[in-house]
Design a protein around this motif. Structure first.
Motif, PDB file in Angstrom:
ATOM      1  N   ASN A 258      79.395  64.489  30.314  1.00 52.20           N
ATOM      2  CA  ASN A 258      78.087  65.152  30.311  1.00 52.20           C
ATOM      3  C   ASN A 258      78.189  66.628  29.943  1.00 52.20           C
ATOM      4  OD1 ASN A 258      76.845  62.816  31.193  1.00 52.20           O
ATOM      5  ND2 ASN A 258      76.934  63.363  33.350  1.00 52.20           N
ATOM      6  N   ASP A 259      79.321  67.235  30.264  1.00 55.15           N
ATOM      7  CA  ASP A 259      79.488  68.672  30.046  1.00 55.15           C
ATOM      8  C   ASP A 259      79.764  69.006  28.586  1.00 55.15           C
ATOM      9  OD1 ASP A 259      79.242  68.964  32.829  1.00 55.15           O
ATOM     10  OD2 ASP A 259      81.399  68.670  33.106  1.00 55.15           O
ATOM     11  N   VAL A 260      80.566  68.181  27.940  1.00 56.67           N
ATOM     12  CA  VAL A 260      80.991  68.490  26.572  1.00 56.67           C
ATOM     13  C   VAL A 260      80.124  67.825  25.504  1.00 56.67           C
ATOM     14  CG1 VAL A 260      83.390  68.990  27.143  1.00 56.67           C
ATOM     15  CG2 VAL A 260      82.697  66.626  26.760  1.00 56.67           C
ATOM     16  N   GLY A 261      79.482  66.726  25.836  1.00 62.71           N
ATOM     17  CA  GLY A 261      78.716  65.971  24.849  1.00 62.71           C
ATOM     18  C   GLY A 261      77.658  66.765  24.104  1.00 62.71           C
ATOM     19  N   PRO A 262      76.822  67.542  24.808  1.00 60.30           N
ATOM     20  CA  PRO A 262      75.741  68.259  24.118  1.00 60.30           C
ATOM     21  C   PRO A 262      76.209  69.242  23.046  1.00 60.30           C
ATOM     22  CG  PRO A 262      75.284  68.154  26.459  1.00 60.30           C
ATOM     23  CD  PRO A 262      76.678  67.650  26.273  1.00 60.30           C
ATOM     24  N   ALA A 263      77.425  69.756  23.155  1.00 58.96           N
ATOM     25  CA  ALA A 263      77.920  70.727  22.169  1.00 58.96           C
ATOM     26  C   ALA A 263      78.506  70.054  20.935  1.00 58.96           C
ATOM     27  CB  ALA A 263      78.967  71.639  22.802  1.00 58.96           C
ATOM     28  N   GLY A 264      78.581  68.732  20.940  1.00 61.93           N
ATOM     29  CA  GLY A 264      79.054  68.010  19.770  1.00 61.93           C
ATOM     30  C   GLY A 264      80.465  68.413  19.375  1.00 61.93           C
ATOM     31  N   ALA A 265      80.679  68.572  18.067  1.00 68.24           N
ATOM     32  CA  ALA A 265      82.004  68.901  17.550  1.00 68.24           C
ATOM     33  C   ALA A 265      82.486  70.250  18.050  1.00 68.24           C
ATOM     34  CB  ALA A 265      81.982  68.889  16.023  1.00 68.24           C
ATOM     35  N   GLY A 266      81.559  71.124  18.435  1.00 69.81           N
ATOM     36  CA  GLY A 266      81.939  72.446  18.902  1.00 69.81           C
ATOM     37  C   GLY A 266      82.778  72.437  20.161  1.00 69.81           C
ATOM     38  N   ALA A 267      82.649  71.368  20.964  1.00 67.36           N
ATOM     39  CA  ALA A 267      83.393  71.284  22.223  1.00 67.36           C
ATOM     40  C   ALA A 267      84.806  70.763  22.028  1.00 67.36           C
ATOM     41  CB  ALA A 267      82.650  70.394  23.213  1.00 67.36           C
ATOM     42  N   ASN A 268      85.170  70.405  20.817  1.00 68.90           N
ATOM     43  CA  ASN A 268      86.493  69.840  20.569  1.00 68.90           C
ATOM     44  C   ASN A 268      87.595  70.795  21.038  1.00 68.90           C
ATOM     45  OD1 ASN A 268      88.121  67.666  19.293  1.00 68.90           O
ATOM     46  ND2 ASN A 268      88.846  69.356  18.009  1.00 68.90           N
ATOM     47  N   GLY A 269      88.532  70.262  21.816  1.00 68.84           N
ATOM     48  CA  GLY A 269      89.644  71.062  22.298  1.00 68.84           C
ATOM     49  C   GLY A 269      89.456  71.637  23.691  1.00 68.84           C
ATOM     50  N   TYR A 270      88.250  71.560  24.221  1.00 67.49           N
ATOM     51  CA  TYR A 270      87.991  72.053  25.585  1.00 67.49           C
ATOM     52  C   TYR A 270      88.894  71.318  26.575  1.00 67.49           C
ATOM     53  CZ  TYR A 270      85.411  72.850  29.972  1.00 67.49           C
ATOM     54  OH  TYR A 270      85.065  73.165  31.262  1.00 67.49           O
ATOM     55  N   LYS A 271      89.353  72.018  27.601  1.00 70.09           N
ATOM     56  CA  LYS A 271      90.282  71.449  28.561  1.00 70.09           C
ATOM     57  C   LYS A 271      89.687  71.403  29.967  1.00 70.09           C
ATOM     58  CE  LYS A 271      94.348  72.890  25.930  1.00 70.09           C
ATOM     59  NZ  LYS A 271      95.453  73.871  25.811  1.00 70.09           N
ATOM     60  N   SER A 272      90.183  70.472  30.736  1.00 75.79           N
ATOM     61  CA  SER A 272      89.728  70.322  32.117  1.00 75.79           C
ATOM     62  C   SER A 272      90.897  69.898  32.981  1.00 75.79           C
ATOM     63  CB  SER A 272      88.620  69.273  32.195  1.00 75.79           C
ATOM     64  OG  SER A 272      88.292  68.978  33.540  1.00 75.79           O
ATOM     65  N   ILE A 273      90.856  70.320  34.230  1.00 77.76           N
ATOM     66  CA  ILE A 273      91.845  69.905  35.220  1.00 77.76           C
ATOM     67  C   ILE A 273      91.342  68.610  35.860  1.00 77.76           C
ATOM     68  CG2 ILE A 273      93.129  70.679  37.255  1.00 77.76           C
ATOM     69  CD1 ILE A 273      91.921  73.545  36.501  1.00 77.76           C
ATOM     70  N   SER A 274      92.267  67.708  36.192  1.00 70.95           N
ATOM     71  CA  SER A 274      91.840  66.455  36.825  1.00 70.95           C
ATOM     72  C   SER A 274      92.889  65.977  37.809  1.00 70.95           C
ATOM     73  CB  SER A 274      91.596  65.365  35.780  1.00 70.95           C
ATOM     74  OG  SER A 274      91.153  64.167  36.401  1.00 70.95           O
ATOM     75  N   TRP A 385      89.468  67.431  25.519  1.00 71.10           N
ATOM     76  CA  TRP A 385      88.389  66.653  24.922  1.00 71.10           C
ATOM     77  C   TRP A 385      88.579  66.513  23.421  1.00 71.10           C
ATOM     78  CZ3 TRP A 385      84.968  63.215  26.038  1.00 71.10           C
ATOM     79  CH2 TRP A 385      83.842  63.002  25.242  1.00 71.10           C
ATOM     80  N   ASP A 386      88.526  65.272  22.950  1.00 70.49           N
ATOM     81  CA  ASP A 386      88.550  64.951  21.517  1.00 70.49           C
ATOM     82  C   ASP A 386      87.121  64.594  21.135  1.00 70.49           C
ATOM     83  OD1 ASP A 386      88.683  63.739  18.996  1.00 70.49           O
ATOM     84  OD2 ASP A 386      90.656  62.854  19.392  1.00 70.49           O
ATOM     85  N   ALA A 387      86.438  65.511  20.463  1.00 69.75           N
ATOM     86  CA  ALA A 387      85.017  65.318  20.169  1.00 69.75           C
ATOM     87  C   ALA A 387      84.779  64.186  19.192  1.00 69.75           C
ATOM     88  CB  ALA A 387      84.409  66.618  19.637  1.00 69.75           C
ATOM     89  N   SER A 388      85.682  63.981  18.251  1.00 69.25           N
ATOM     90  CA  SER A 388      85.477  62.918  17.264  1.00 69.25           C
ATOM     91  C   SER A 388      85.641  61.541  17.903  1.00 69.25           C
ATOM     92  CB  SER A 388      86.449  63.080  16.095  1.00 69.25           C
ATOM     93  OG  SER A 388      87.795  63.036  16.550  1.00 69.25           O
TER      94      SER A 388
END
Length: 428
Positions: A258-274, A385-388
């Motif tokens: 939900n966090d990265v989806g709205p930014a589309g390709a722009g969010a590619n590469g964003y990182k998160s801790i899990s 996150w891999d946007a593609s």
């Protein structure tokens, strides 16, 4: 007399062949409405569906069906407390409110009422000290663990040296968002980086000034402790100022689809801790599909299977169910009390072998709880996150938090709580 005996025998046979009554109650303090509904819904679905799976496939836990009454909190602290008060009389075995604000208000209540509060990855960090917080558990990891893991990952990316680097914390201006500040301040002293703090007032739809500040300051990294729409807005603002996504990292509450989806390709590469795996490839999902989704018993629309927050809600339910199972094993009975389930939480021994039996091999780190340790291993991994492909992938192994920094902070904060609350430390 013979007629009475026959009637009793018939009743006993009916009781053994018919559906079991729900003697185990685990409330689902959810939020499907309000500003945080998009994040609350998949978590609540995963939580409910796991217990439905146990009921449908296994007949419950130890032969006892599990009732999961749902109470809407709207991520509102007052409503969360009301939900607790309205359900505690049902012999509720554990509470998982998915809100740090609600958690802080419930800690004294569950302590007085003898109910378990389970807050995986959120809540009051120092509750990891079981010597003070007898009724609260936050394993497998907490907010301070997450901050330390982020810094350790950055150290690895920079040859073990962050001297002179600039790190900015963008945080939800609430008890939740403020949790990592002290830890990051101590880590900044230890590793020589400069820390900047940028609060975002909830719900977080307006962040222009914060990201203009980031554009001016040009930090090397941004760490985000956000929730709900704040995450979406922050990631889009980062894209707008062309901040490198692979140098922006969210805590686990800032790393869902939900966090990265709205930014589309722009969010590619964003990182998160899990602190757990993602994706629907784990064997348990085949059982969820067969016994819950295909049977028309899913809590939601059926479109969240394997997503980050659905998996996290399922994880929380799994931990609670294993604590109940441990309590049953310790007491030798299927119908257990909240006090006995507390003992189950404190004696939980979740091994990799057991995770594999549950259909979750490699999904999370093993937990060996104890009287003093309610916090767990404190390890996490980094996802990217891999946007593609529209999927998260692990880009690190499990990383341990810096106990040398965190343990003294936990001891200090929990000791202060014990003093102000008049609590004598246990586990001695």
């Amino acid at each position: 007399m013979r007629k009475s005996f026959a009637a009793l025998a018939a009743a006993a046979m009916l009781a053994t062949t018919g559906p079991a009554l729900a003697d185990l109650t685990v409330p689902n303090l959810s939020y499907r409405t309000g500003s945080y509904a998009a994040n609350g819904i998949p978590y609540a679905d995963g939580f409910a569906d796991y217990f439905t799976l146990l009921n449908e496939r296994d007949g419950g836990i130890g032969g006892e069906k599990v009732a999961v009454p749902e109470c809407e909190t709207a991520y509102n602290t007052e409503k969360g407390v009301e939900c607790y008060e309205s359900t505690k009389g049902q012999a509720a075995l554990a509470y998982n409110p998915l809100s740090t604000g609600i958690t802080y208000q419930l800690i004294p209540k569950v302590t007085a009422d003898h109910h378990v509060l389970y807050t995986p990855g959120y809540g009051r960090t120092s509750a990891a000290n079981g010597a003070v917080f007898e009724w609260v558990f936050n394993y497998p990891a907490n907010y301070w663990d997450g901050a330390s893991v982020a810094v350790k990952y950055m150290l690895a990316e920079n040859g073990g040296d962050l001297t002179g680097k600039k790190i900015t914390l963008v945080y939800h201006n609430s008890a939740y968002g403020k949790e990592p500040i002290r830890t990051l301040e101590e880590l900044a002293k230890k590793h020589g980086f400069t820390l900047s703090l940028l609060p975002v007032d909830p719900p977080g739809q307006e962040q222009k000034s914060q990201w203009l500040q980031i554009r001016r300051d040009k930090p090397d990294y941004v760490i985000m402790y956000g929730w709900g729409v704040m995450n979406q807005v922050a990631i889009q603002e980062a894209v707008n100022i062309k901040f490198p996504m692979d140098h922006m990292m969210g805590i686990w509450w800032s790393g869902s689809e939900n966090d990265v989806g709205p930014a589309g390709a722009g969010a590619n590469g964003y990182k998160s801790i899990s602190f757990h795996g993602v994706g629907a490839e784990y064997p348990i999902y085949a059982d969820l599909k067969k016994y819950v989704f295909d049977a028309g018993k899913a809590a939601g629309a059926g479109d969240q299977l394997g997503t980050v927050l659905y998996s996290r809600g399922m994880y929380a339910a799994m931990i609670i169910s294993e604590a109940i199972r441990t309590a049953q094993e310790k007491t030798g009975k299927a119908s257990v009390t909240p006090e006995e389930v507390r003992d189950g939480f404190e004696n939980l021994n979740l091994t990799e072998a057991r995770l594999t039996e549950l259909g979750l091999p490699g999904f999370a780190q093993p937990i060996a709880a104890s009287c003093a340790d309610h916090g767990g291993p404190g390890t996490a991994m980094i996802l990217q996150w891999d946007a593609s492909a529209k999927k998260w992938s692990a880009v690190s192994d499990w990383i341990e938090a810096d106990a040398d920094v965190l343990d003294p902070l936990i001891a200090e904060d929990s000791a202060a709580f014990a003093k102000e609350s008049g609590i004598a430390e246990r586990c001695k």
